[in-house]
Design a protein around this motif. Structure first.
Motif, PDB file in Angstrom:
ATOM      1  N   GLU A  67      10.455  -2.807  -5.303  1.00 18.66           N
ATOM      2  CA  GLU A  67      11.077  -1.488  -5.395  1.00 18.66           C
ATOM      3  C   GLU A  67      10.162  -0.524  -6.149  1.00 18.66           C
ATOM      4  N   ALA A  68       9.565  -1.001  -7.235  1.00 29.19           N
ATOM      5  CA  ALA A  68       8.739  -0.131  -8.070  1.00 29.19           C
ATOM      6  C   ALA A  68       7.409   0.209  -7.407  1.00 29.19           C
ATOM      7  N   ASP A  69       6.798  -0.773  -6.733  1.00 27.44           N
ATOM      8  CA  ASP A  69       5.502  -0.580  -6.077  1.00 27.44           C
ATOM      9  C   ASP A  69       5.463  -1.516  -4.871  1.00 27.44           C
ATOM     10  N   PRO A  70       5.907  -1.054  -3.693  1.00 30.58           N
ATOM     11  CA  PRO A  70       6.025  -1.938  -2.537  1.00 30.58           C
ATOM     12  C   PRO A  70       4.731  -2.648  -2.157  1.00 30.58           C
ATOM     13  N   PHE A  71       3.599  -1.950  -2.216  1.00 39.41           N
ATOM     14  CA  PHE A  71       2.336  -2.574  -1.825  1.00 39.41           C
ATOM     15  C   PHE A  71       1.984  -3.726  -2.770  1.00 39.41           C
ATOM     16  N   GLU A  72       2.000  -3.466  -4.081  1.00 41.44           N
ATOM     17  CA  GLU A  72       1.673  -4.511  -5.044  1.00 41.44           C
ATOM     18  C   GLU A  72       2.763  -5.581  -5.079  1.00 41.44           C
ATOM     19  N   VAL A  93       3.478 -12.922  -2.005  1.00 40.46           N
ATOM     20  CA  VAL A  93       2.656 -13.917  -1.318  1.00 40.46           C
ATOM     21  C   VAL A  93       1.884 -14.765  -2.333  1.00 40.46           C
ATOM     22  N   ALA A  94       1.306 -14.104  -3.342  1.00 49.32           N
ATOM     23  CA  ALA A  94       0.528 -14.835  -4.350  1.00 49.32           C
ATOM     24  C   ALA A  94       1.408 -15.799  -5.136  1.00 49.32           C
ATOM     25  N   GLU A  95       2.641 -15.394  -5.417  1.00 45.69           N
ATOM     26  CA  GLU A  95       3.535 -16.251  -6.197  1.00 45.69           C
ATOM     27  C   GLU A  95       3.890 -17.525  -5.435  1.00 45.69           C
ATOM     28  N   THR A  96       4.187 -17.391  -4.146  1.00 45.54           N
ATOM     29  CA  THR A  96       4.506 -18.589  -3.373  1.00 45.54           C
ATOM     30  C   THR A  96       3.281 -19.496  -3.237  1.00 45.54           C
ATOM     31  N   TRP A  97       2.096 -18.890  -3.132  1.00 46.19           N
ATOM     32  CA  TRP A  97       0.850 -19.680  -3.101  1.00 46.19           C
ATOM     33  C   TRP A  97       0.714 -20.483  -4.394  1.00 46.19           C
ATOM     34  N   GLY A 142       0.854  -4.823   1.977  1.00 45.47           N
ATOM     35  CA  GLY A 142       0.538  -5.591   0.777  1.00 45.47           C
ATOM     36  C   GLY A 142       0.623  -7.086   0.997  1.00 45.47           C
ATOM     37  N   SER A 143       1.609  -7.519   1.769  1.00 45.74           N
ATOM     38  CA  SER A 143       1.761  -8.947   2.060  1.00 45.74           C
ATOM     39  C   SER A 143       0.628  -9.457   2.936  1.00 45.74           C
ATOM     40  N   ARG A 144       0.161  -8.612   3.844  1.00 46.70           N
ATOM     41  CA  ARG A 144      -0.850  -9.043   4.803  1.00 46.70           C
ATOM     42  C   ARG A 144      -2.185  -9.352   4.130  1.00 46.70           C
TER      43      ARG A 144
END
Length: 268
Positions: free
Chosen positions: A128-133, A139-143, A180-182
């Motif tokens: 919500e605060a920064d959609p791109f980040e 993605v990084a967290e699940t990795w 951002g996810s891509r």
């Protein structure tokens, strides 16, 4: 105990999507046009305004640190979820090696030694605060969840949930989250597919930007998977790389200070 199944299709070399019903051809479409050349849904969109970074020096602690830690650990975000997952079958015919409560579940593949690690994650307030980040962070967290149990990430899918795309600010956040996810997904060299993308014209309760991401990883030997618990007294904690703390969109700022504002630092 076996599972019922049925063969409903097969892969053919003609690159056509064909559907037959009782021997009658009902659909015959080119696959490439359905995928690579599908029309782009590009509605008018407004970028999400950048929020300021909350400086730690500007925050006065409203309570002693020990009381703050106790309150945070009792919050819905950090407290034990045991009462939820105990109500469901998490043993999966006895093949579950690591039960819920850690970073990722680990399931034995038949008799082993290989195992699969599975995880899903997202922090909606970051998005919500920064959609791109926020999309990058999900993605990084699940990795990291897979890496924490010793698995090699293999494949990624998602479940994107957004509000009304006819509102330009919602379309803007949807577009930024997808971009951002891509970025980290491409860097991972893992297979990825878009599972579902839900948009609604109705008002959504709570967050209107929830890009849930799911990873599956492979362990060559499930018996060597790492767990979240310490193994012995005086174990060391090793910090890899440089890290910086932040207060924007943190649980401390929200639950202790009563302020839901700012943004988290940029994901690497």
């Amino acid at each position: 105990m076996g599972l019922d199944f049925a063969i409903v299709g097969e892969t053919t070399p003609d690159k056509r999507f064909v559907v037959r019903h009782q021997g009658v051809e009902m659909v015959n479409l080119p696959i490439k046009e359905l995928g690579d050349e599908a029309p782009v849904y590009d509605r008018p969109h407004t970028p999400t305004p950048k929020l300021p970074v909350i400086e730690a020096a500007s925050i006065t602690a409203p309570m002693p640190h020990a009381d703050a830690v106790e309150k945070l650990l009792s919050s819905p975000d950090l407290c034990s979820k045991r009462w939820v997952w105990e109500q469901y079958d998490h043993l999966i015919l006895g093949n579950t090696v690591q039960r819920p409560g850690g970073d990722a579940a680990v399931v034995r593949v038949q008799a082993g030694p290989k195992g699969l690690a599975l995880t899903t994650d997202v922090t909606p307030r970051y998005c919500e605060a920064d959609p791109f980040e926020g999309g990058k962070q999900a993605v990084a967290e699940t990795w990291r969840n897979l890496s924490a149990v010793g698995a090699k990430p293999m494949a990624l899918t998602d479940n994107l949930n957004f509000g009304n795309p006819e509102r330009s600010e919602i379309m803007g956040s949807s577009s930024a989250v997808s971009r951002g996810s891509r970025r980290p997904a491409r860097r991972s060299n893992s297979r990825s597919c878009r599972a579902t993308c839900r948009s609604t014209t109705r008002p959504m309760a709570g967050r209107s930007c929830r890009p849930d991401h799911r990873w599956v990883g492979l362990l060559d030997d499930f018996s060597k998977s790492a767990t979240i618990a310490f193994k012995a007294a005086d174990d060391l904690i090793v910090l890899l790389g440089e890290t910086k703390g932040w207060l924007g969109q943190s649980l401390y700022l929200r639950d202790i200070c009563g302020r839901e504002e700012g943004r988290r630092l940029r994901s690497t």
